[in-house]
Design an enzyme around this catalytic site. Sequence first.
Site, PDB file in Angstrom:
ATOM      1  N   GLY A   1      20.221 -15.968 -42.185  1.00 30.00           N
ATOM      2  CA  GLY A   1      19.190 -16.864 -42.681  1.00 30.00           C
ATOM      3  C   GLY A   1      19.930 -18.012 -43.355  1.00 30.00           C
TER       4      GLY A   1
ATOM      5  N   GLU B   1      24.219 -11.635 -54.085  1.00 24.02           N
ATOM      6  CA  GLU B   1      22.830 -11.402 -54.512  1.00 24.02           C
ATOM      7  C   GLU B   1      22.692 -10.077 -55.254  1.00 24.02           C
ATOM      8  OE1 GLU B   1      22.166 -12.304 -50.448  1.00 24.02           O
ATOM      9  OE2 GLU B   1      20.373 -13.482 -50.903  1.00 24.02           O
TER      10      GLU B   1
ATOM     11  N   ASN C   1      18.575  -3.876 -51.803  1.00 26.97           N
ATOM     12  CA  ASN C   1      18.106  -5.003 -51.004  1.00 26.97           C
ATOM     13  C   ASN C   1      17.596  -4.418 -49.687  1.00 26.97           C
ATOM     14  OD1 ASN C   1      17.782  -7.289 -49.477  1.00 26.97           O
ATOM     15  ND2 ASN C   1      19.848  -8.098 -49.849  1.00 26.97           N
TER      16      ASN C   1
ATOM     17  N   HIS D   1      15.851 -17.453 -50.869  1.00 28.52           N
ATOM     18  CA  HIS D   1      17.278 -17.336 -51.199  1.00 28.52           C
ATOM     19  C   HIS D   1      17.542 -17.615 -52.685  1.00 28.52           C
ATOM     20  CE1 HIS D   1      18.549 -18.116 -46.748  1.00 28.52           C
ATOM     21  NE2 HIS D   1      18.638 -16.823 -47.036  1.00 28.52           N
TER      22      HIS D   1
ATOM     23  N   ARG E   1      16.189 -17.865 -36.070  1.00 29.74           N
ATOM     24  CA  ARG E   1      14.956 -18.572 -36.487  1.00 29.74           C
ATOM     25  C   ARG E   1      15.083 -20.065 -36.202  1.00 29.74           C
ATOM     26  NH1 ARG E   1      14.874 -16.433 -42.519  1.00 29.74           N
ATOM     27  NH2 ARG E   1      16.219 -14.700 -41.962  1.00 29.74           N
TER      28      ARG E   1
ATOM     29  N   ARG F   1      15.570  -6.413 -54.734  1.00 27.37           N
ATOM     30  CA  ARG F   1      15.274  -7.747 -54.232  1.00 27.37           C
ATOM     31  C   ARG F   1      13.872  -7.703 -53.638  1.00 27.37           C
ATOM     32  NH1 ARG F   1      18.196 -10.783 -49.181  1.00 27.37           N
ATOM     33  NH2 ARG F   1      17.162 -12.785 -49.463  1.00 27.37           N
TER      34      ARG F   1
END
Length: 398
Positions: free
Chosen positions: A213, A380, A9, A182, A242, A94
């Site tokens: 995130g 993930e 990743n 995601h 963000r 990823r």
Amino acid sequence: MPRAVLAINAGSSSIKFALFEARHGNPDHRLSHGQIEGIGSAPHFVARDGDGAVLTEYRWPAGATLAHEDLLAPLLAWITSHLGADSLAAAGHRIVHGGGKYTRPVALTEAVIADLARLVPLAPLHQPHSLAAVRAMRKLRPELPQVGCFDTAFHHGMSATATRLALPRRYADEGVRRYGFHGLSYEYIAGRLREQAPALAAGRVIAAHLGNGASLCGMHDGRSVDTTMGFTALDGLVMGTRCGSIDPGALLYLQQQHGMTAAALEHLLYNESGLLGVSGISNDMRTLLASQAPPAREAVELFVFRIAREAGALASSLGGLDGLVFSAGIGEHAAAVRAAVCARLAWLGIRLDEAANAADANLISTADSRVQVRVIATDEEAMIAAHACAVALPAPPP
Ligand code: ADP
């Protein structure tokens, strides 16, 4: 000697990895995990075992300018020394953006890599890092099968209406539409939910991936119906740094009245906004929850308010709600945030079990709650490893 599959990743300042036994590629057979962090400043490689104990570590000189090959070479050398030569059977990556075309994991051939490079304008801050790691692995181990796993893929079944932006059609033709992100996390959560609560998994569920995130995904029978991130990973919830959804008129104002360039706006929206911008203290939820300062409280309140507001919107997209799943750093560990979100969503029939919530239990709603609320740790890397196994190492016919 175990055959292993490596999940990679790659981000802008770190490359996270996890090593799994190839036979299963699931989290129960994780051999090691770690990261190469401090890329561009003080690079440092560390690999850990399942309990977090350090297995190996390597530091480059501070300020060293290193290509991705230089960064990944010690990881591959360590895998060889740790597991034996030829132990690594495949690598999964990823990849943030698969565009409209890559709707499932795919073997990374030169042609596919070139195709994915064309998507860089859609994710200029993320896609180049993913592809740099893929290219470096091809250079270091040309014979190793590599598989691309896309953050956008899980959402490819969203309706045309859910993906459309209300701009003139010519922009949609060049890819300006909602994609959602995601996806590897949501796919993993959907899979775990199917194991833990199959009836619920078949219903209408909102999964909340709340990390640095953050986004929500409305799923029906494990498939994405609607999600809060859109054309980019800026949309939707308030995040660590963000802004999430913002009136586009505010951006025009900043350009016109503050003379902000595209680059300055990009930096503002991705790096200086969100929890950090509102609190002026930190992007880290732990720090904000521990602070008594009013701006820290206001930042947390806004974070929660926006989750509840977006959850209401997704419940509408789903036509009702049967379940809510919290995941990622904040979702898995911040009981106070979960409680505040559930209190705002009480109108949907959510009743929180305070003790279960405080204990980070798997099921945190009461028996009479109309909506089941659960906490599921996302993974993930496990999802990437499972995909890499499925694509690169298909099981032999029985
Ligand atoms: P990333 O998106 O970088 O993978 P994570 O999923 O690790 O991020 O989530 C990071 C966020 O989770 C940070 O805001 C951090 O403060 C928060 N977090 C982690 N542990 C806790 C905790 N025990 N209580 C509250 N927040 C936590």
